[in-house]
Structures are given as C-alpha cells and as structure tokens.
Scaffold this motif. Sequence first.
Motif, PDB file in Angstrom:
ATOM      1  N   ALA A 101      -2.103  33.422  13.899  1.00 26.21           N
ATOM      2  CA  ALA A 101      -3.172  32.505  14.322  1.00 26.21           C
ATOM      3  C   ALA A 101      -4.535  33.088  13.935  1.00 26.21           C
ATOM      4  O   ALA A 101      -5.404  32.383  13.414  1.00 26.21           O
ATOM      5  CB  ALA A 101      -3.086  32.265  15.820  1.00 26.21           C
ATOM      6  N   ALA A 102      -4.696  34.387  14.185  1.00 26.60           N
ATOM      7  CA  ALA A 102      -5.971  35.036  13.862  1.00 26.60           C
ATOM      8  C   ALA A 102      -6.232  34.993  12.358  1.00 26.60           C
ATOM      9  O   ALA A 102      -7.325  34.645  11.910  1.00 26.60           O
ATOM     10  CB  ALA A 102      -5.961  36.480  14.363  1.00 26.60           C
ATOM     11  N   LEU A 103      -5.181  35.281  11.583  1.00 24.36           N
ATOM     12  CA  LEU A 103      -5.342  35.287  10.118  1.00 24.36           C
ATOM     13  C   LEU A 103      -5.655  33.885   9.602  1.00 24.36           C
ATOM     14  O   LEU A 103      -6.515  33.685   8.748  1.00 24.36           O
ATOM     15  CB  LEU A 103      -4.067  35.821   9.451  1.00 24.36           C
ATOM     16  CG  LEU A 103      -3.874  37.338   9.526  1.00 24.36           C
ATOM     17  CD1 LEU A 103      -2.454  37.716   9.118  1.00 24.36           C
ATOM     18  CD2 LEU A 103      -4.919  38.061   8.668  1.00 24.36           C
ATOM     19  N   ALA A 104      -4.982  32.891  10.183  1.00 23.99           N
ATOM     20  CA  ALA A 104      -5.220  31.502   9.755  1.00 23.99           C
ATOM     21  C   ALA A 104      -6.662  31.096  10.038  1.00 23.99           C
ATOM     22  O   ALA A 104      -7.332  30.462   9.204  1.00 23.99           O
ATOM     23  CB  ALA A 104      -4.243  30.566  10.467  1.00 23.99           C
ATOM     24  N   GLU A 133     -17.638  39.618   3.573  1.00 20.76           N
ATOM     25  CA  GLU A 133     -18.803  38.878   4.098  1.00 20.76           C
ATOM     26  C   GLU A 133     -18.474  38.287   5.470  1.00 20.76           C
ATOM     27  O   GLU A 133     -17.302  38.050   5.796  1.00 20.76           O
ATOM     28  CB  GLU A 133     -19.187  37.741   3.131  1.00 20.76           C
ATOM     29  CG  GLU A 133     -19.815  38.233   1.829  1.00 20.76           C
ATOM     30  CD  GLU A 133     -20.280  37.065   0.957  1.00 20.76           C
ATOM     31  OE1 GLU A 133     -21.247  37.254   0.212  1.00 20.76           O
ATOM     32  OE2 GLU A 133     -19.663  35.963   1.028  1.00 20.76           O
ATOM     33  N   PHE A 134     -19.531  38.043   6.252  1.00 23.68           N
ATOM     34  CA  PHE A 134     -19.352  37.483   7.591  1.00 23.68           C
ATOM     35  C   PHE A 134     -19.999  36.101   7.689  1.00 23.68           C
ATOM     36  O   PHE A 134     -20.996  35.826   7.025  1.00 23.68           O
ATOM     37  CB  PHE A 134     -19.977  38.418   8.641  1.00 23.68           C
ATOM     38  CG  PHE A 134     -19.254  39.735   8.767  1.00 23.68           C
ATOM     39  CD1 PHE A 134     -19.722  40.857   8.111  1.00 23.68           C
ATOM     40  CD2 PHE A 134     -18.082  39.821   9.494  1.00 23.68           C
ATOM     41  CE1 PHE A 134     -19.041  42.059   8.185  1.00 23.68           C
ATOM     42  CE2 PHE A 134     -17.390  41.021   9.590  1.00 23.68           C
ATOM     43  CZ  PHE A 134     -17.872  42.144   8.930  1.00 23.68           C
ATOM     44  N   ARG A 174     -12.629  42.796  10.336  1.00 18.39           N
ATOM     45  CA  ARG A 174     -12.027  41.470  10.481  1.00 18.39           C
ATOM     46  C   ARG A 174     -12.994  40.499  11.138  1.00 18.39           C
ATOM     47  O   ARG A 174     -13.921  40.892  11.853  1.00 18.39           O
ATOM     48  CB  ARG A 174     -10.757  41.588  11.364  1.00 18.39           C
ATOM     49  CG  ARG A 174      -9.620  42.424  10.765  1.00 18.39           C
ATOM     50  CD  ARG A 174      -8.870  41.623   9.747  1.00 18.39           C
ATOM     51  NE  ARG A 174      -8.320  40.395  10.317  1.00 18.39           N
ATOM     52  CZ  ARG A 174      -7.155  40.355  10.996  1.00 18.39           C
ATOM     53  NH1 ARG A 174      -6.466  41.470  11.223  1.00 18.39           N
ATOM     54  NH2 ARG A 174      -6.687  39.201  11.457  1.00 18.39           N
ATOM     55  N   LEU A 175     -12.753  39.203  10.861  1.00 19.43           N
ATOM     56  CA  LEU A 175     -13.572  38.157  11.492  1.00 19.43           C
ATOM     57  C   LEU A 175     -12.928  37.705  12.809  1.00 19.43           C
ATOM     58  O   LEU A 175     -13.606  37.409  13.790  1.00 19.43           O
ATOM     59  CB  LEU A 175     -13.689  36.938  10.561  1.00 19.43           C
ATOM     60  CG  LEU A 175     -14.134  37.182   9.108  1.00 19.43           C
ATOM     61  CD1 LEU A 175     -14.271  35.861   8.371  1.00 19.43           C
ATOM     62  CD2 LEU A 175     -15.430  37.970   9.063  1.00 19.43           C
ATOM     63  N   ALA A 209     -18.341  41.901  15.173  1.00 21.93           N
ATOM     64  CA  ALA A 209     -19.003  41.849  13.855  1.00 21.93           C
ATOM     65  C   ALA A 209     -19.487  40.426  13.559  1.00 21.93           C
ATOM     66  O   ALA A 209     -20.607  40.227  13.072  1.00 21.93           O
ATOM     67  CB  ALA A 209     -18.028  42.309  12.771  1.00 21.93           C
ATOM     68  N   VAL A 210     -18.665  39.448  13.894  1.00 23.66           N
ATOM     69  CA  VAL A 210     -19.068  38.045  13.672  1.00 23.66           C
ATOM     70  C   VAL A 210     -20.129  37.638  14.684  1.00 23.66           C
ATOM     71  O   VAL A 210     -21.152  37.037  14.339  1.00 23.66           O
ATOM     72  CB  VAL A 210     -17.842  37.115  13.761  1.00 23.66           C
ATOM     73  CG1 VAL A 210     -18.269  35.648  13.765  1.00 23.66           C
ATOM     74  CG2 VAL A 210     -16.866  37.388  12.626  1.00 23.66           C
ATOM     75  N   ILE A 211     -19.897  37.980  15.940  1.00 21.53           N
ATOM     76  CA  ILE A 211     -20.843  37.599  17.001  1.00 21.53           C
ATOM     77  C   ILE A 211     -22.237  38.148  16.687  1.00 21.53           C
ATOM     78  O   ILE A 211     -23.231  37.418  16.752  1.00 21.53           O
ATOM     79  CB  ILE A 211     -20.344  38.092  18.370  1.00 21.53           C
ATOM     80  CG1 ILE A 211     -19.079  37.314  18.778  1.00 21.53           C
ATOM     81  CG2 ILE A 211     -21.432  37.952  19.446  1.00 21.53           C
ATOM     82  CD1 ILE A 211     -18.345  37.895  19.986  1.00 21.53           C
TER      83      ILE A 211
END
Length: 242
Positions: free
Chosen positions: A114-117, A132-133, A164-165, A184-186
């Motif tokens: 699910a995370a990878l998708a 990239e983010f 990872r995102l 990292a995304v946040i």
Amino acid sequence: MTPRILDTPAELFQAAANEFVTRASKAVHSEGRFTVALSGGSTPKSLYALLAGGSLPSIPWDKIYFFWGDERHVPPDHPESNFRMTNEAMLSKVPVPRQNIFRMPGELPNAEDAALAYERELQRFFRLQPGEFPRFDLILLGIGPDGHVASLFPATTGLLEQHRLVVANWVEKFKTYRITMTLAVINYAACVMFLVSGSDKAEIVKEIFEEPNAHLPAQQVRPANGELLWMMDRGAGSALKR
Ligand code: 6PG
C-alpha cells in the motif's frame, strides 16, 4: 512557533476553514490547482463538515486535489478508515471530481504494498524524479496524546525514514501497521497546519511548546521552506505558560 489560540472549538474550525479557503483560492489563482494532504482521526471532522456546509465563499472544488497524510491498514469502508471519515464528512457532499481524490489503499493485504503504491501515485502526480519530494500546498496534521503526527508515533521506524515518501509503519501499541507519509514529505510542504482541539490535548501541547528536548514527533515538523501554523482552541492551549 506561536500558536493561534481561538476561544472556542467553533471559532477554531471557522478560522481553519477560512485559512483553507484562502490558501486554496491563492494556489488555484497562481498555480491552477491546490494540493492538500488531509489528516485523520476525529478533530478534523468538524473542519471537513464546515467546508462541505456551503456557508463559505465559493471553493474551487474541481481544482483541489485531495491526498491523505496517513491511513489505517483497513478497507475504505471500515469504521476506522480516515478516507471513510473524510468522505462522509465532506467529499461525498461536494462537487470534487473523483479523479481528484487520491486515497491510500489501506485495503491491500500487505501494508508495504500500500505504501509503495501510494508513493508511486505521488511520484506520478507530482512528476517526481527519484529522490525528489512532493511539495504540497497544505498538509493538515493533528497530534495524538503521545505527540504523534500522521501515523509517525514515538519510537517507530517510520520517524527515522529520510528517503521514502510513504512507509508502512508498525505501531506496537496498536499491534498494527499504519500507512503514513514521512517527515521528509511533511517538512517539504509549503504550509503545515496543526489543528488541535480540547483540553485533553493541553498536556501534550504544553510539552511540545515548552519541552524542546522532548523529541516528540510533532516537534520534528519544521517545514524547511514553508509555513508552520499551530491552530488550537483555548482548551488545547490551556496549560501553556501565559
Ligand atoms: C490518525 C491521524 C492522527 C490524528 C491524531 C489525533 O490517523 O488518527 O492522522 O495523527 O491526527 O491521532 O487524533 P484526534 O483528532 O482523533 O485526537
């Protein structure tokens, strides 16, 4: 990091709704779209209901793209699903095109799948190169009584992830995986808005603001090149030093 403290929950959610609408309108005007990652749990329900209620200035629903910061490892119709909560409170009541809604696939048997998708979904939507983010216009967050944000709980491996995102994060205290965006995304967002309501959050809010060495997940939210808004009602802010 100065909190904006509103007298009542109703004023808090109205102020948060106004912020949402203002930011959405500005982003749509300048970029042609508004990308937002929603938070789950119970607090934001009132915000979502207000946004769907129709009492606000016209919201450009067809140009808003909805994502989630985290999701439970359950199907979208499960009582604990953040998607279900958001859909019932808002999305099912507003004219947002279905293709603008990017749900985390919590129904997949393997949380890592699910995370990878979802990570691939973000890379596709934001046209990201490896490494990239995505830069969300807005990421909404709540805080748990232990200072967790999204599904980044204290002492979980997801908190340490820097590349990872989206990850599947094992949460021992619930004996379950959660799917969550990473810090990292946040911290890459243009704006992160914390929404905190109720005196049951007063102690953790005090710790976040007055114990800099507590190393709580919420304290690690520091957008590198974006705004950080702490919006709370008087109950949530009641233990802060005056
Ligand atoms: C979730 C949320 C979580 C939430 C906090 C606060 O999936 O539950 O993303 O991070 O924001 O747990 O939850 P309440 O708003 O219910 O207090």
